[in-house]
Motif scaffolding. Structure first.
Motif, short mmCIF file in Angstrom:
data_model
loop_
_atom_site.label_atom_id
_atom_site.label_comp_id
_atom_site.label_asym_id
_atom_site.label_seq_id
_atom_site.Cartn_x
_atom_site.Cartn_y
_atom_site.Cartn_z
N ILE A 25 58.61 -64.00 4.42
CA ILE A 25 58.55 -62.57 4.13
C ILE A 25 58.70 -62.37 2.63
N GLN A 26 57.82 -63.05 1.89
CA GLN A 26 57.74 -62.80 0.45
C GLN A 26 56.32 -62.35 0.09
N HIS A 27 55.54 -62.03 1.10
CA HIS A 27 54.24 -61.42 0.88
C HIS A 27 54.39 -59.91 1.06
N LYS A 28 53.59 -59.15 0.36
CA LYS A 28 53.71 -57.70 0.42
C LYS A 28 53.41 -57.14 1.81
N TRP B 25 58.68 -60.11 -4.22
CA TRP B 25 57.58 -60.20 -5.18
C TRP B 25 56.96 -61.60 -5.10
N PRO B 26 55.69 -61.72 -4.76
CA PRO B 26 55.06 -63.04 -4.75
C PRO B 26 55.10 -63.71 -6.12
N ARG C 191 55.60 -61.82 -13.05
CA ARG C 191 54.70 -60.70 -13.30
C ARG C 191 55.46 -59.37 -13.19
N GLY C 192 56.37 -59.28 -12.22
CA GLY C 192 57.15 -58.07 -12.08
C GLY C 192 58.05 -57.82 -13.28
N ILE C 193 58.66 -58.88 -13.82
CA ILE C 193 59.51 -58.74 -15.01
C ILE C 193 58.66 -58.37 -16.22
#
Length: 334
Positions: free
Chosen positions: A64-67, A185-186, A190-192
């Protein structure tokens, strides 16, 4: 509640008068083996014994690390999130302590709460910042529906969106807050990087999230469920994105008595300052997950069910730790 701060993984100090982390296994790679000064007393304490956790690639998402899986996971979890999940993993005192490094000292700050979900963290933000200056964004409409029901958040702007592709102009916000989101976040880097982009010069990013366990059984279920980063990975992501003054503050439920070997769903608060305007200097390739692509429904269902089974383990862990806290005499390690 006891906590500690890591400044770029170079310094480590206990902020409270007790010694909550002694006897705990910490998933830290390279902290210096120096004595730790108790701030209320002048005696020198024995250095904390750090334990290396097994290597595992962040680039390989858990079940459960996929959107898409996270979307359906929260479709059902949103019903009980504030009443079942938060009491065991993300309490009000933890929230308030984790937000302290974000320096929410002015009510007119422009703040974005990324992965704001039901608005539990946002409730802590609006204690210090006017709600009209706060934006909540999350990919789950079901979680956001819960946030809209909270009276203190009525003036907040609430949007659906992707933490890895924020729908805001560069140099927009004074503060970026994200609590309990990075684990889905996969591509955390990128999120950071996006956090850096949307902040103004001198703006502070604060990411609150899990820490990786060292106990073998907890490590197994963590790897099956979702992303539990190591502390040094958080620091590396922030520095690569261009942040300066990177610090990591350890948090945890007070009944854990500082134990971190099972990992924590909310285990640290990491902050960094944006030194220059514009986008992050870090260059990345295409996104690792394209949510528009069709998926095999059987594979999706199997991943989803396995992820939920692993998540159930972490519903039981805080109960187990609470029972130990009640049974084991105070002052003794659990």
């Amino acid at each position: 509640m006891a906590s500690s701060v890591l400044n770029g993984a170079d310094n480590f100090k206990i902020l409270s008068g007790n010694t909550p982390f002694l006897g705990s296994e910490l998933n830290v790679k390279c902290f210096p083996q120096k004595g730790i000064m108790n701030l209320r007393k002048t005696r020198i304490l024995k250095p904390i014994k750090c334990s290396l956790s097994a290597s595992r690639p962040v680039s390989q998402p858990r079940f459960i690390q996929h959107k898409k899986e996270a979307f359906w996971f929260y479709r059902f979890l949103s019903i009980v999130y504030d009443h079942v999940i938060n009491p065991g993993h993300w309490t009000e005192d933890m929230r308030d302590e984790a937000l302290q490094p974000a320096e929410l000292h002015t009510r007119n700050l422009q703040v974005v709460d990324v992965g704001g979900g039901t608005g539990f963290t946002t409730l802590g933000i609006v204690k210090h910042v006017d709600a009209k200056n706060v934006t909540i964004i999350d990919q789950s409409p079901h979680q956001l529906a819960k946030a809209r029901e909270k009276e203190p958040l009525k003036e907040c702007k609430i949007l659906e969106g992707d933490a890895e592709d924020l729908p805001f102009p560069t140099d927009t916000f004074d503060r970026y807050i994200s609590a309990g989101s990075i684990e889905y976040w996969p591509d955390p880097q990128r999120g950071i990087k996006e956090a850096y982009r949307v902040l103004t010069i001198g703006g502070v990013a604060c990411v609150i999230g899990p820490v990786y366990p060292t106990f073998w059984l907890s490590r197994f279920f963590a790897d099956v469920w979702m992303l539990f980063p190591k502390e040094e990975e958080y620091i590396e992501w922030f520095k690569k994105a261009g942040f300066t003054q990177v610090k990591l503050k350890r948090i945890g439920p007070k009944w854990y008595r500082g134990v971190r070997r099972h990992g924590l769903i909310m285990g640290c608060s990491v902050t960094g300052v944006k030194p220059y305007g514009g986008e992050s200097p870090l260059q990345l390739g295409p996104k690792s997950e394209d949510v528009s692509k069709p998926v095999n429904p059987f594979v999706f269902l199997m991943r989803f069910l396995l992820g939920i089974m692993a998540a159930s383990y972490y519903v039981l862990v805080p109960i187990y730790m609470w029972l130990k806290d009640q049974i084991v005499p105070k002052g003794q390690p659990i």
